[in-house]
Design a protein around this motif. Sequence first.
Motif, mmCIF file in Angstrom:
data_model
loop_
_atom_site.group_PDB
_atom_site.id
_atom_site.type_symbol
_atom_site.label_atom_id
_atom_site.label_comp_id
_atom_site.label_asym_id
_atom_site.label_seq_id
_atom_site.Cartn_x
_atom_site.Cartn_y
_atom_site.Cartn_z
ATOM 1 N N ASP A 57 3.239 8.758 2.263
ATOM 2 C CA ASP A 57 4.669 8.292 3.096
ATOM 3 C C ASP A 57 5.148 7.220 2.482
ATOM 4 O O ASP A 57 4.248 6.463 1.797
ATOM 5 N N THR A 58 6.418 6.747 2.976
ATOM 6 C CA THR A 58 6.901 5.268 2.050
ATOM 7 C C THR A 58 7.677 4.601 3.514
ATOM 8 O O THR A 58 8.224 5.212 4.370
ATOM 9 N N VAL A 84 9.465 -0.537 -0.193
ATOM 10 C CA VAL A 84 8.787 -1.499 0.232
ATOM 11 C C VAL A 84 7.213 -1.264 0.380
ATOM 12 O O VAL A 84 6.418 -2.109 0.689
ATOM 13 N N GLU A 85 6.837 -0.122 0.780
ATOM 14 C CA GLU A 85 5.439 0.373 0.969
ATOM 15 C C GLU A 85 5.406 1.797 0.630
ATOM 16 O O GLU A 85 6.111 2.708 0.778
ATOM 17 N N TYR A 119 2.236 -2.479 -0.872
ATOM 18 C CA TYR A 119 3.465 -3.272 -0.484
ATOM 19 C C TYR A 119 4.130 -3.539 -1.558
ATOM 20 O O TYR A 119 3.645 -4.066 -2.639
ATOM 21 N N PHE A 120 5.485 -3.492 -1.671
ATOM 22 C CA PHE A 120 6.238 -3.896 -3.000
ATOM 23 C C PHE A 120 7.342 -5.110 -2.256
ATOM 24 O O PHE A 120 7.898 -4.870 -1.071
ATOM 25 N N SER A 122 7.685 -11.010 0.372
ATOM 26 C CA SER A 122 8.119 -11.967 -0.790
ATOM 27 C C SER A 122 7.120 -12.148 -1.905
ATOM 28 O O SER A 122 7.252 -12.574 -2.991
ATOM 29 N N ASP A 123 5.679 -12.292 -1.358
ATOM 30 C CA ASP A 123 4.631 -12.750 -2.533
ATOM 31 C C ASP A 123 3.942 -11.380 -2.832
ATOM 32 O O ASP A 123 3.075 -11.342 -3.430
ATOM 33 N N LYS A 124 4.353 -10.086 -2.490
ATOM 34 C CA LYS A 124 3.818 -8.877 -2.929
ATOM 35 C C LYS A 124 4.237 -8.532 -4.112
ATOM 36 O O LYS A 124 5.351 -8.839 -4.701
#
Length: 228
Positions: free
Chosen positions: A7-8, A22-23, A42-43, A65-67
Motif C-alpha cells: 500500500d502507498t 510519501v510512504e 517514508y519518503f 522533511s528528514d526522511k
Amino acid sequence: MREIVFDTETTGLDPQGGDRLVEIGCVEMLNRVPTGAVFHAYFNPERDMPAEAEAVHGLSASFLSDKPKFAERAAALIEFLGDAPLVAHNAGFDFGFLNTELAKIGMEAVSRDRMVDTVAIARRKHPGAKLSLDALCSRYGIDRSHRTKHGALLDAELLAQLYVELMGGRQIGLELAADAVAVTETMVAATVSVSRTFRAPRPHAASEAELARHAEFMAGFSEPLWSR
C-alpha cells in the motif's frame, strides 16, 4: 508461491500532476501466509503536503522533511519486491505512483502484468457492495480497531488478511478433516493390532425371585390399559 501485498500514501491523487509518494508498506506472503518479512519506508516528497492529504494519513511536511528521498531507497524496494505478483487495493493507483517515481530516477517500471487488484476481486465476489478496505474488513470480521488513520504498512497488513479471505480463506476445515482421518486411521490400526482374550457373556435373564416381585407389583394396578 511468493506474493507481496503493498500500500502507498501520497500527497494527492495525480502523480502526473506533481503529487508524490510519501510512504510505502509491503508484506511478504508465501502460499498466502505472511512470513513476517516487510518493507516499510517514508519518503521526503520535496514539496508541501496538502491539508486534505495530511488529514487522511497524518504525515506532515515537517515529519517527512528528514526522511530519505525515494531515489535513496528505490534499489532496496525493488530488491524486496523481486519478481513476485504485487497485490494492492485499487492497484492501478498504487502502481501509477510507484512507476512515476521510478521513471523520475530512470529506473524500469514495474510491469502491470504483475498487478493483483483486490478491489476487482471483491467487485466480482460482492457486486453492488461497498468495496473500501474498511467495509470489506467489516464484512470479513477483520479487526481494524487500531486503524485511526491510513498508514501504508498497517493497511498492507490488513489487506493481506483480506486477500486471504477473498481468495477463499485458508480452508481450515479441510485441514482439520485431514487430521481427523489420520487420527482415525491410527486408532483403527491400534485396535486391530491389540490381541483380546475371549470372555463369555454374563447371564442377564431375570431370576425367579425378580419375576415374582414384578408380578406382585403389576397386580397392584386396577384395570390397566394393557389388559383391555
